[in-house]
Design an enzyme around this catalytic site. Structure first.
Site, mmCIF file in Angstrom:
data_model
loop_
_atom_site.group_PDB
_atom_site.id
_atom_site.type_symbol
_atom_site.label_atom_id
_atom_site.label_comp_id
_atom_site.label_asym_id
_atom_site.label_seq_id
_atom_site.Cartn_x
_atom_site.Cartn_y
_atom_site.Cartn_z
ATOM 1 N N GLU A 1 -7.898 -4.968 -3.364
ATOM 2 C CA GLU A 1 -7.045 -4.858 -2.259
ATOM 3 C C GLU A 1 -6.411 -3.755 -2.225
ATOM 4 O O GLU A 1 -5.434 -3.358 -3.292
ATOM 5 C CB GLU A 1 -6.298 -6.104 -1.900
ATOM 6 N N ASP B 1 5.953 -9.685 2.165
ATOM 7 C CA ASP B 1 6.077 -9.235 0.694
ATOM 8 C C ASP B 1 7.314 -9.259 0.194
ATOM 9 O O ASP B 1 8.362 -9.041 0.804
ATOM 10 C CB ASP B 1 5.552 -7.671 0.535
#
Length: 275
Positions: free
Chosen positions: A52, A63
């Site tokens: 990724e 995040d």
């Protein structure tokens, strides 16, 4: 999607080998373009089965601090979407088999814009997309056009995704399903392995897609425990954390930066191959 993708082939290989895969996340351009390339190009040999590659964004809301910081480092170093696509194209010159998934947020794709991005991503050798802020209700916006362009569109399922919501999430998902093992942002808590096991068993009753588990996986021991039930384990915050811990005081890379990340990948891969 009617044709088999690199992601499909890789998970089929993992199934034949009888082991869970390792999905590694790094942010493109972190801490700078050249160092990021060295890490990317070294990931398959270190043991990554799927990569990724984060698309840097100024407001990565899902995040935690580690990946937020990696995105900021990349943007500060001047990373643009074109640079990220060029990284993938350069990677493809040496590796035609390892799947690459671009992960991030919709804004950088929207402003590219969409049509141009999908064409250039496909040409570069991108295999799939994870766009965390596009819900299934917006599938006409990017998900369906991505599938038509030959890209897998991978969805997140969370601990709060109930039985009523799950079919909607699965509707246009392809490649694999990403199970978020914690409630919250990336890298801020450790997953409860028993709860994850039970949840994945339930999810697998509704889909034949491989299920990868991520968010909060930091150690080889955690990866091994989760790999006992998941088709793959995703590690991101620990890897970008290894980058941060091996920079100079001014944030530039050192001779230890690349080896630190690849060594960690190697230990994670070894743990999963022992499952």
């Amino acid at each position: 999607m009617s044709t088999q993708t690199r992601i499909d082939r890789r998970f089929a290989e993992l199934k034949r080998e009888g082991r869970p895969g390792l999905v590694t996340f790094i942010t493109a351009g972190d801490p700078d373009l050249e160092t990021s390339k060295q890490i990317l190009f070294g990931l398959p040999a270190a043991g990554a089965d799927v990569i990724e590659l984060g698309m840097p964004f100024s407001d990565p809301m899902a995040d935690g601090p580690a990946i937020q910081a990696s995105s900021l480092r990349a943007l500060t170093a001047g990373q643009k979407m074109r640079d990220t696509l060029d990284m993938v194209a350069e990677f493809r010159k040496q590796d035609q088999d390892t799947p690459i998934v671009l992960m991030g947020y919709y804004n950088p794709i929207y402003v590219y814009p969409n049509d141009k991005f999908l064409v250039e991503a496909r040409e570069a050798g991108v295999d799939g997309l994870i766009v965390v802020d596009l819900p299934p209700e917006t599938d006409d916006e990017l998900c369906i056009p991505a599938a038509e362009a030959g890209l897998n569109f991978i969805r997140l399922v969370t601990p709060t995704t109930d039985e009523k919501r799950l079919p909607k999430v699965l509707q246009n998902t392809s490649g694999f399903l990403y199970y978020v093992s914690i409630t919250g942002i990336t890298g801020t808590a450790a997953p409860d392995v028993n709860k994850v096991h039970k949840r994945i068993e339930l999810i697998k009753q509704s889909t034949a897609l491989p299920v990868a588990v991520g968010f909060g996986v930091k150690s080889a021991e955690q990866a091994k425990a989760l790999g006992a039930v998941a088709d793959a384990v995703v590690v991101g915050s620990a890897l970008v954390g290894a980058i941060a811990q091996n920079l100079n005081e001014d944030g530039t890379s050192t001779s230890k930066t690349v080896p630190a990340v690849l060594d960690l990948v190697g230990s994670l891969a070894a743990a999963l191959r022992a499952v």
